[in-house]
Design a protein around this motif. Structure first.
Motif, PDB file in Angstrom:
ATOM      1  N   LEU A  21       0.848  -1.186   0.000  1.00  0.00           N
ATOM      2  CA  LEU A  21       0.000   0.000   0.000  1.00  0.00           C
ATOM      3  C   LEU A  21       0.887   1.241   0.000  1.00  0.00           C
ATOM      4  CD1 LEU A  21      -3.028   0.855   0.245  1.00  0.00           C
ATOM      5  CD2 LEU A  21      -2.621   1.085   2.699  1.00  0.00           C
ATOM      6  N   PRO A  22       0.670   2.163  -0.948  1.00  0.00           N
ATOM      7  CA  PRO A  22       1.470   3.392  -0.967  1.00  0.00           C
ATOM      8  C   PRO A  22       1.248   4.210   0.312  1.00  0.00           C
ATOM      9  CG  PRO A  22       0.232   3.118  -3.016  1.00  0.00           C
ATOM     10  CD  PRO A  22      -0.303   2.115  -2.054  1.00  0.00           C
ATOM     11  N   GLU A  23       2.274   4.910   0.759  1.00  0.00           N
ATOM     12  CA  GLU A  23       2.131   5.753   1.941  1.00  0.00           C
ATOM     13  C   GLU A  23       1.366   7.035   1.624  1.00  0.00           C
ATOM     14  OE1 GLU A  23       5.735   6.537   3.989  1.00  0.00           O
ATOM     15  OE2 GLU A  23       6.300   4.425   4.197  1.00  0.00           O
ATOM     16  N   ASP A  24       1.453   7.494   0.374  1.00  0.00           N
ATOM     17  CA  ASP A  24       0.711   8.682  -0.028  1.00  0.00           C
ATOM     18  C   ASP A  24      -0.787   8.413   0.067  1.00  0.00           C
ATOM     19  OD1 ASP A  24       0.610  11.392  -1.556  1.00  0.00           O
ATOM     20  OD2 ASP A  24      -0.665  10.047  -2.737  1.00  0.00           O
ATOM     21  N   ILE A  25      -1.518   9.314   0.686  1.00  0.00           N
ATOM     22  CA  ILE A  25      -2.937   9.105   0.949  1.00  0.00           C
ATOM     23  C   ILE A  25      -3.742   8.916  -0.332  1.00  0.00           C
ATOM     24  CG2 ILE A  25      -5.006  10.069   2.005  1.00  0.00           C
ATOM     25  CD1 ILE A  25      -2.791   9.225   3.951  1.00  0.00           C
ATOM     26  N   ASP A  26      -3.555   9.805  -1.295  1.00  0.00           N
ATOM     27  CA  ASP A  26      -4.340   9.726  -2.524  1.00  0.00           C
ATOM     28  C   ASP A  26      -3.975   8.500  -3.348  1.00  0.00           C
ATOM     29  OD1 ASP A  26      -5.714  12.050  -1.874  1.00  0.00           O
ATOM     30  OD2 ASP A  26      -4.236  13.338  -2.844  1.00  0.00           O
ATOM     31  N   ALA A  27      -2.682   8.142  -3.362  1.00  0.00           N
ATOM     32  CA  ALA A  27      -2.264   6.940  -4.084  1.00  0.00           C
ATOM     33  C   ALA A  27      -2.836   5.697  -3.413  1.00  0.00           C
ATOM     34  CB  ALA A  27      -0.739   6.860  -4.134  1.00  0.00           C
ATOM     35  N   ALA A  28      -2.856   5.691  -2.089  1.00  0.00           N
ATOM     36  CA  ALA A  28      -3.418   4.558  -1.350  1.00  0.00           C
ATOM     37  C   ALA A  28      -4.913   4.439  -1.616  1.00  0.00           C
ATOM     38  CB  ALA A  28      -3.154   4.729   0.142  1.00  0.00           C
ATOM     39  N   ALA A  29      -5.590   5.574  -1.726  1.00  0.00           N
ATOM     40  CA  ALA A  29      -7.034   5.578  -1.988  1.00  0.00           C
ATOM     41  C   ALA A  29      -7.338   5.020  -3.374  1.00  0.00           C
ATOM     42  CB  ALA A  29      -7.586   6.990  -1.846  1.00  0.00           C
ATOM     43  N   LYS A  30      -6.427   5.205  -4.322  1.00  0.00           N
ATOM     44  CA  LYS A  30      -6.608   4.640  -5.660  1.00  0.00           C
ATOM     45  C   LYS A  30      -6.374   3.133  -5.651  1.00  0.00           C
ATOM     46  CE  LYS A  30      -5.401   8.760  -8.364  1.00  0.00           C
ATOM     47  NZ  LYS A  30      -4.457   9.340  -9.357  1.00  0.00           N
ATOM     48  N   ALA A  31      -5.463   2.692  -4.782  1.00  0.00           N
ATOM     49  CA  ALA A  31      -5.106   1.273  -4.735  1.00  0.00           C
ATOM     50  C   ALA A  31      -6.115   0.439  -3.961  1.00  0.00           C
ATOM     51  CB  ALA A  31      -3.721   1.110  -4.096  1.00  0.00           C
ATOM     52  N   SER A  32      -6.825   1.065  -3.010  1.00  0.00           N
ATOM     53  CA  SER A  32      -7.731   0.314  -2.145  1.00  0.00           C
ATOM     54  C   SER A  32      -9.069   1.026  -1.999  1.00  0.00           C
ATOM     55  CB  SER A  32      -7.099   0.127  -0.752  1.00  0.00           C
ATOM     56  OG  SER A  32      -8.051  -0.290   0.200  1.00  0.00           O
ATOM     57  N   ARG A  33     -10.157   0.327  -2.328  1.00  0.00           N
ATOM     58  CA  ARG A  33     -11.488   0.913  -2.169  1.00  0.00           C
ATOM     59  C   ARG A  33     -11.793   1.153  -0.691  1.00  0.00           C
ATOM     60  NH1 ARG A  33     -15.913  -2.600  -4.649  1.00  0.00           N
ATOM     61  NH2 ARG A  33     -17.172  -0.741  -4.217  1.00  0.00           N
ATOM     62  N   THR A  34     -11.308   0.266   0.166  1.00  0.00           N
ATOM     63  CA  THR A  34     -11.560   0.424   1.597  1.00  0.00           C
ATOM     64  C   THR A  34     -10.884   1.672   2.136  1.00  0.00           C
ATOM     65  OG1 THR A  34     -11.618  -1.988   1.798  1.00  0.00           O
ATOM     66  CG2 THR A  34     -11.451  -0.728   3.833  1.00  0.00           C
ATOM     67  N   ILE A  35      -9.649   1.917   1.706  1.00  0.00           N
ATOM     68  CA  ILE A  35      -8.938   3.132   2.136  1.00  0.00           C
ATOM     69  C   ILE A  35      -9.646   4.359   1.580  1.00  0.00           C
ATOM     70  CG2 ILE A  35      -6.814   4.471   1.909  1.00  0.00           C
ATOM     71  CD1 ILE A  35      -6.535   2.161   3.859  1.00  0.00           C
ATOM     72  N   ARG A  36     -10.062   4.291   0.337  1.00  0.00           N
ATOM     73  CA  ARG A  36     -10.751   5.437  -0.267  1.00  0.00           C
ATOM     74  C   ARG A  36     -12.039   5.747   0.484  1.00  0.00           C
ATOM     75  NH1 ARG A  36     -12.614   6.234  -6.615  1.00  0.00           N
ATOM     76  NH2 ARG A  36     -13.115   8.444  -6.428  1.00  0.00           N
ATOM     77  N   TYR A  37     -12.767   4.689   0.840  1.00  0.00           N
ATOM     78  CA  TYR A  37     -14.004   4.872   1.593  1.00  0.00           C
ATOM     79  C   TYR A  37     -13.726   5.572   2.927  1.00  0.00           C
ATOM     80  CZ  TYR A  37     -17.836   3.677   4.718  1.00  0.00           C
ATOM     81  OH  TYR A  37     -18.844   3.741   5.638  1.00  0.00           O
ATOM     82  N   GLN A  38     -12.716   5.091   3.641  1.00  0.00           N
ATOM     83  CA  GLN A  38     -12.393   5.690   4.940  1.00  0.00           C
ATOM     84  C   GLN A  38     -11.973   7.151   4.790  1.00  0.00           C
ATOM     85  OE1 GLN A  38     -10.076   2.769   7.631  1.00  0.00           O
ATOM     86  NE2 GLN A  38     -10.001   1.839   5.603  1.00  0.00           N
ATOM     87  N   ARG A  39     -11.174   7.423   3.765  1.00  0.00           N
ATOM     88  CA  ARG A  39     -10.746   8.799   3.535  1.00  0.00           C
ATOM     89  C   ARG A  39     -11.949   9.710   3.316  1.00  0.00           C
ATOM     90  NH1 ARG A  39      -8.036  10.565  -2.077  1.00  0.00           N
ATOM     91  NH2 ARG A  39     -10.216  10.134  -2.621  1.00  0.00           N
ATOM     92  N   GLU A  40     -12.892   9.267   2.507  1.00  0.00           N
ATOM     93  CA  GLU A  40     -14.066  10.093   2.230  1.00  0.00           C
ATOM     94  C   GLU A  40     -14.935  10.272   3.470  1.00  0.00           C
ATOM     95  OE1 GLU A  40     -14.542  11.748  -0.612  1.00  0.00           O
ATOM     96  OE2 GLU A  40     -12.572  10.928  -1.110  1.00  0.00           O
ATOM     97  N   VAL A  41     -15.140   9.197   4.223  1.00  0.00           N
ATOM     98  CA  VAL A  41     -15.977   9.272   5.425  1.00  0.00           C
ATOM     99  C   VAL A  41     -15.358  10.218   6.453  1.00  0.00           C
ATOM    100  CG1 VAL A  41     -16.775   7.953   7.439  1.00  0.00           C
ATOM    101  CG2 VAL A  41     -17.072   7.023   5.138  1.00  0.00           C
ATOM    102  N   ILE A  42     -14.059  10.085   6.667  1.00  0.00           N
ATOM    103  CA  ILE A  42     -13.391  10.921   7.670  1.00  0.00           C
ATOM    104  C   ILE A  42     -13.361  12.378   7.225  1.00  0.00           C
ATOM    105  CG2 ILE A  42     -11.182  11.416   8.782  1.00  0.00           C
ATOM    106  CD1 ILE A  42     -12.694   9.023   9.956  1.00  0.00           C
ATOM    107  N   ARG A  43     -13.091  12.620   5.959  1.00  0.00           N
ATOM    108  CA  ARG A  43     -13.057  14.007   5.483  1.00  0.00           C
ATOM    109  C   ARG A  43     -14.434  14.663   5.597  1.00  0.00           C
ATOM    110  NH1 ARG A  43      -9.047  13.990   0.108  1.00  0.00           N
ATOM    111  NH2 ARG A  43      -7.112  13.546   1.260  1.00  0.00           N
ATOM    112  N   ARG A  44     -15.468  13.923   5.276  1.00  0.00           N
ATOM    113  CA  ARG A  44     -16.825  14.463   5.404  1.00  0.00           C
ATOM    114  C   ARG A  44     -17.168  14.707   6.875  1.00  0.00           C
ATOM    115  NH1 ARG A  44     -20.368  10.959   0.917  1.00  0.00           N
ATOM    116  NH2 ARG A  44     -18.820  11.112  -0.767  1.00  0.00           N
ATOM    117  N   PHE A  45     -16.780  13.772   7.721  1.00  0.00           N
ATOM    118  CA  PHE A  45     -17.058  13.908   9.156  1.00  0.00           C
ATOM    119  C   PHE A  45     -16.346  15.141   9.721  1.00  0.00           C
ATOM    120  CE2 PHE A  45     -15.996  13.161  13.607  1.00  0.00           C
ATOM    121  CZ  PHE A  45     -17.213  12.764  14.145  1.00  0.00           C
TER     122      PHE A  45
END
Length: 207
Positions: A21-45
């Motif tokens: 998994l890439p350490e970069d947040i956006d790259a990790a979000a592209k590599a993993s749907r689960t990471i992308r989901y968490q990023r979106e949920v936390i940013r919205r929260f």
């Protein structure tokens, strides 16, 4: 404004060749749907609750079926940041969906070091016009994981037969590993073949 840090994690999926998994947040979000989901949920929260998200960190577990103390290596540098910024650590609590994917070591670490943690409910959201339902996503994952586990004996039999054929040609363990990877012959774990994993399955020469 209260500051916060987002923490996103997931499990490796060897059968899907997802083991890094890439350490970069956006790259990790592209590599993993689960990471992308968490990023979106936390940013919205954070936005909805007027929190300043000052950092985000991702973590890939070491085993495909459990959380471990390996997370402490990632959390250690976050301790100083949380304390310096007086920040809350935010993470999505998947265990609240179906009692699965609990990050118990994170809670233990937070209690030990006095870090304030706030869990966010893993609700269904829309990402790029598609609905992401954590319950359905992980139910499907478990079904595919079970199918993969049940096929271990067949993968080993196929691999042993291929290794035996290649051994006749006088190839080294490294050569055989490269050949197996090139032919997409899967290992028992799903990880790429190495000279060592080939050696363990290769027929022993008679003395």
């Amino acid at each position: 404004m209260q500051k916060a840090i987002g923490f996103y994690w997931t499990l490796p999926v060897p059968w899907a060749r997802f083991t890094t998994l890439p350490e970069d947040i956006d790259a990790a979000a592209k590599a993993s749907r689960t990471i992308r989901y968490q990023r979106e949920v936390i940013r919205r929260f954070a936005k909805e609750n007027k929190l300043a998200l000052v950092a985000e960190k991702v973590f890939l577990e070491i085993a495909p079926d459990r959380s471990s103390r390996a997370v402490f290596d990632v959390l250690k540098p976050l301790k100083a940041l949380c304390q310096a910024e007086e920040a809350i650590l935010l993470h999505v609590d998947f265990a609240r969906v179906q009692g699965w994917r609990s990050m118990a070591p994170l809670a233990d670490w937070a209690d030990e070091h006095g870090i304030r943690v706030e869990t966010v409910f893993p609700g269904e959201i829309v990402i790029d016009s598609q609905v992401f339902d954590p319950h359905a996503h992980f139910s499907d994952w478990r079904a595919r994981q079970r199918e993969w586990s049940e096929g271990k004996a067949d993968r080993l039999a196929t691999a042993r037969a291929a290794i035996e054929r290649l051994s006749v040609d006088g190839l080294t363990n490294r050569d055989i590993a490269e050949a197996l990877n090139a032919r997409d012959i899967r290992s028992a774990t799903g990880k790429p073949w190495t000279a060592e994993t080939v050696r363990k399955l290769r027929p022993q020469k008679a003395p």
